[in-house]
Design an enzyme around this catalytic site. Structure first.
Site, PDB file in Angstrom:
ATOM      1  N   THR A  12     -47.030 -18.529   9.648  1.00  0.00           N
ATOM      2  CA  THR A  12     -47.924 -19.684   9.643  1.00  0.00           C
ATOM      3  C   THR A  12     -47.180 -20.842   8.968  1.00  0.00           C
ATOM      4  OG1 THR A  12     -49.011 -19.237   7.523  1.00  0.00           O
ATOM      5  CG2 THR A  12     -49.957 -18.189   9.477  1.00  0.00           C
ATOM      6  N   GLY A  13     -47.389 -22.047   9.474  1.00  0.00           N
ATOM      7  CA  GLY A  13     -46.609 -23.172   8.947  1.00  0.00           C
ATOM      8  C   GLY A  13     -45.143 -22.997   9.283  1.00  0.00           C
ATOM      9  N   GLY A  14     -44.875 -22.621  10.532  1.00  0.00           N
ATOM     10  CA  GLY A  14     -43.491 -22.357  10.948  1.00  0.00           C
ATOM     11  C   GLY A  14     -42.852 -23.527  11.668  1.00  0.00           C
ATOM     12  N   SER A  16     -42.084 -26.503  10.356  1.00  0.00           N
ATOM     13  CA  SER A  16     -41.443 -27.481   9.474  1.00  0.00           C
ATOM     14  C   SER A  16     -40.985 -26.787   8.193  1.00  0.00           C
ATOM     15  CB  SER A  16     -42.505 -28.565   9.156  1.00  0.00           C
ATOM     16  OG  SER A  16     -42.111 -29.400   8.112  1.00  0.00           O
ATOM     17  N   GLY A  17     -40.062 -27.412   7.479  1.00  0.00           N
ATOM     18  CA  GLY A  17     -39.703 -26.991   6.123  1.00  0.00           C
ATOM     19  C   GLY A  17     -39.297 -25.535   5.984  1.00  0.00           C
ATOM     20  N   ILE A  18     -39.854 -24.877   4.979  1.00  0.00           N
ATOM     21  CA  ILE A  18     -39.511 -23.483   4.658  1.00  0.00           C
ATOM     22  C   ILE A  18     -39.820 -22.564   5.843  1.00  0.00           C
ATOM     23  CG2 ILE A  18     -40.217 -21.525   3.208  1.00  0.00           C
ATOM     24  CD1 ILE A  18     -40.716 -23.640   0.925  1.00  0.00           C
ATOM     25  N   GLY A  19     -40.964 -22.785   6.482  1.00  0.00           N
ATOM     26  CA  GLY A  19     -41.372 -21.925   7.598  1.00  0.00           C
ATOM     27  C   GLY A  19     -40.413 -22.037   8.775  1.00  0.00           C
ATOM     28  N   SER A 137     -46.054 -20.852  -5.418  1.00  0.00           N
ATOM     29  CA  SER A 137     -45.378 -22.044  -5.950  1.00  0.00           C
ATOM     30  C   SER A 137     -45.214 -21.873  -7.452  1.00  0.00           C
ATOM     31  CB  SER A 137     -46.239 -23.286  -5.679  1.00  0.00           C
ATOM     32  OG  SER A 137     -45.870 -24.338  -6.548  1.00  0.00           O
ATOM     33  N   TYR A 150     -54.165 -27.502  -6.492  1.00  0.00           N
ATOM     34  CA  TYR A 150     -53.071 -26.838  -5.752  1.00  0.00           C
ATOM     35  C   TYR A 150     -52.506 -25.677  -6.573  1.00  0.00           C
ATOM     36  CZ  TYR A 150     -48.330 -26.298  -3.813  1.00  0.00           C
ATOM     37  OH  TYR A 150     -47.164 -25.791  -3.295  1.00  0.00           O
TER      38      TYR A 150
HETATM   39  N1  LIG Z   1     -41.396 -27.855  -0.750  1.00  0.00           N
HETATM   40  C1  LIG Z   1     -41.658 -27.462  -1.966  1.00  0.00           C
HETATM   41  O1  LIG Z   1     -41.129 -28.013  -2.946  1.00  0.00           O
HETATM   42  C2  LIG Z   1     -42.587 -26.295  -2.207  1.00  0.00           C
HETATM   43  C3  LIG Z   1     -42.642 -25.769  -3.497  1.00  0.00           C
HETATM   44  C4  LIG Z   1     -43.490 -24.696  -3.745  1.00  0.00           C
HETATM   45  C5  LIG Z   1     -44.258 -24.166  -2.726  1.00  0.00           C
HETATM   46  N2  LIG Z   1     -44.190 -24.710  -1.483  1.00  0.00           N
HETATM   47  C6  LIG Z   1     -45.038 -24.099  -0.463  1.00  0.00           C
HETATM   48  O2  LIG Z   1     -44.238 -23.782   0.656  1.00  0.00           O
HETATM   49  C7  LIG Z   1     -45.038 -23.778   1.831  1.00  0.00           C
HETATM   50  C8  LIG Z   1     -44.335 -24.589   2.905  1.00  0.00           C
HETATM   51  O3  LIG Z   1     -44.198 -25.913   2.439  1.00  0.00           O
HETATM   52  P1  LIG Z   1     -43.041 -26.897   2.942  1.00  0.00           P
HETATM   53  O4  LIG Z   1     -42.569 -27.631   1.752  1.00  0.00           O
HETATM   54  O5  LIG Z   1     -42.090 -26.171   3.811  1.00  0.00           O
HETATM   55  O6  LIG Z   1     -43.932 -27.945   3.770  1.00  0.00           O
HETATM   56  P2  LIG Z   1     -43.811 -28.595   5.235  1.00  0.00           P
HETATM   57  O7  LIG Z   1     -42.405 -28.985   5.517  1.00  0.00           O
HETATM   58  O8  LIG Z   1     -44.844 -29.654   5.293  1.00  0.00           O
HETATM   59  O9  LIG Z   1     -44.260 -27.412   6.182  1.00  0.00           O
HETATM   60  C9  LIG Z   1     -45.592 -26.972   6.105  1.00  0.00           C
HETATM   61  C10 LIG Z   1     -45.941 -26.186   7.336  1.00  0.00           C
HETATM   62  O10 LIG Z   1     -47.284 -25.734   7.197  1.00  0.00           O
HETATM   63  C11 LIG Z   1     -48.077 -26.288   8.247  1.00  0.00           C
HETATM   64  N3  LIG Z   1     -49.412 -26.598   7.748  1.00  0.00           N
HETATM   65  C12 LIG Z   1     -49.750 -27.392   6.706  1.00  0.00           C
HETATM   66  N4  LIG Z   1     -51.084 -27.417   6.552  1.00  0.00           N
HETATM   67  C13 LIG Z   1     -51.583 -26.619   7.526  1.00  0.00           C
HETATM   68  C14 LIG Z   1     -52.884 -26.247   7.897  1.00  0.00           C
HETATM   69  N5  LIG Z   1     -53.957 -26.697   7.244  1.00  0.00           N
HETATM   70  N6  LIG Z   1     -53.035 -25.421   8.955  1.00  0.00           N
HETATM   71  C15 LIG Z   1     -51.964 -24.954   9.637  1.00  0.00           C
HETATM   72  N7  LIG Z   1     -50.696 -25.280   9.328  1.00  0.00           N
HETATM   73  C16 LIG Z   1     -50.525 -26.103   8.283  1.00  0.00           C
HETATM   74  C17 LIG Z   1     -47.333 -27.512   8.710  1.00  0.00           C
HETATM   75  O11 LIG Z   1     -47.702 -27.866  10.026  1.00  0.00           O
HETATM   76  P3  LIG Z   1     -48.079 -29.415  10.359  1.00  0.00           P
HETATM   77  O12 LIG Z   1     -46.870 -30.200   9.944  1.00  0.00           O
HETATM   78  O13 LIG Z   1     -48.334 -29.426  11.807  1.00  0.00           O
HETATM   79  O14 LIG Z   1     -49.278 -29.701   9.503  1.00  0.00           O
HETATM   80  C18 LIG Z   1     -45.885 -27.034   8.595  1.00  0.00           C
HETATM   81  O15 LIG Z   1     -45.546 -26.213   9.673  1.00  0.00           O
HETATM   82  C19 LIG Z   1     -46.409 -24.309   1.417  1.00  0.00           C
HETATM   83  O16 LIG Z   1     -47.290 -23.221   1.218  1.00  0.00           O
HETATM   84  C20 LIG Z   1     -46.127 -24.993   0.092  1.00  0.00           C
HETATM   85  O17 LIG Z   1     -47.251 -25.017  -0.747  1.00  0.00           O
HETATM   86  C21 LIG Z   1     -43.375 -25.752  -1.201  1.00  0.00           C
END
Ligand SMILES: NC(=O)c1ccc[n+]([C@@H]2O[C@H](COP(=O)([O-])OP(=O)(O)OC[C@H]3O[C@@H](n4cnc5c(N)ncnc54)[C@H](OP(=O)(O)O)[C@@H]3O)[C@@H](O)[C@H]2O)c1
Length: 252
Positions: A12-14, A16-19, A137, A150
């Site tokens: 899920t969330g694949g 963009s970013g980490i996914g 996180s 959060y």
């Molecule tokens: N980056 C950091 O510094 C960091 C640090 C700690 C934890 N995290 C955690 O890591 C995870 C991934 O974050 P990321 O930084 O890789 O962010 P990201 O680049 O924004 O990627 C997030 C992914 O989740 C999807 N998403 C977000 N909200 C959603 C929803 N309500 N329903 C379905 N899909 C949803 C996005 O799709 P859309 O773009 O289409 O919405 C995207 O595919 C998150 O759980 C975040 O809390 C991140």
């Protein structure tokens, strides 16, 4: 390198970013993939990068109807699942005196409730020896005043991982979490903050980080691969921190 040869994976969330970084690595390791996101353009771009075999599904992570539809599509395509990576999450600032009930419900729904019910509803299609991975996180350990909702949603996930690890290990299913520190993702760079505030936060993080930089999404993906594969066969109910040492200096 075929650590996931033939394995079926839902991220899920694949898109963009980490996914997305994890999807690319898992695909290179032989996995068959389904990914979710919300934005159709980002999903289409991800499909292009991952190849035509990847199933891409628009699905709201906090909506139970969407979760059911998603899982029935995945079942139709793969029949069963070996890896469930629950990574979709929403991060937004909620200073105590300004946060609304709507924000509270939204963050908890996407980050916590959606994860619980996705696991519950995916259970019948999880293979024995399946691996469930949840993205938490470091804010769930350190206290983050302007992101308290959060951080609390991610602390709830830590607890959930421990409880469900005990619930499911009898079936051979392992549940673990990845706990990222600051990672340079599209999502992080889209945080809804004024430009100068955002830059000050980035500079402060880099200055305080023992490793003096943000992590890259593929550095988290490699830990996800460890948890998804048999390399972590004896790792149960753990939360692996991937933060360049940030929690060492953040914790009281
Ligand atoms: N980056 C950091 O510094 C960091 C640090 C700690 C934890 N995290 C955690 O890591 C995870 C991934 O974050 P990321 O930084 O890789 O962010 P990201 O680049 O924004 O990627 C997030 C992914 O989740 C999807 N998403 C977000 N909200 C959603 C929803 N309500 N329903 C379905 N899909 C949803 C996005 O799709 P859309 O773009 O289409 O919405 C995207 O595919 C998150 O759980 C975040 O809390 C991140």
């Amino acid at each position: 390198m075929n650590k996931l040869n033939g394995k079926t994976v839902l991220i899920t969330g694949g898109s963009s970013g980490i996914g997305l970084a994890t999807a690319k690595l898992f695909s290179a390791e032989g996995a068959r993939l389904a990914i979710t996101g919300r934005d159709p353009e980002r999903l289409a771009a991800a499909k292009e990068q991952l190849g035509g075999d990847t199933l891409t599904i628009a699905s709201e992570a906090g909506c139970l109807n969407d979760i059911e539809t998603l899982l029935s599509q995945v079942k139709q395509h793969f029949e069963t699942l070996d890896v469930l990576f629950l990574n979709a999450g929403v991060a937004e600032p909620t200073p105590l005196e300004m946060a609304t009930e709507e924000q509270f419900d939204h963050i908890m729904r996407v980050n916590f409730k959606g994860v619980f019910f996705t696991i519950q509803k995916a259970l019948p299609m999880l293979n024995p020896n399946a691996s469930i991975i949840v993205t938490t996180s470091i804010t769930n350990r350190s206290g983050t005043p302007n992101f308290s909702i959060y951080a609390a949603s991610k602390a709830a996930l830590r607890s959930l991982v421990q409880s469900l690890a005990l619930t499911l290990i009898g079936r051979g299913i392992r549940v673990n979490a990845i706990n990222p520190g600051p990672i340079d993702t599209e999502g992080f760079n889209r945080l809804p903050l004024p430009g100068e505030v955002f830059q000050a936060i980035k500079d402060d993080i880099e200055a305080r980080s023992p490793i003096k930089r943000f992590g890259a999404p593929d550095e988290v993906a490699k830990v996800a691969l460890f948890l998804a594969s048999d390399d972590s066969a004896y790792v149960v109910g753990e939360e692996i921190v991937v933060d360049g040492g940030m929690t060492l200096v953040c914790l009281p």
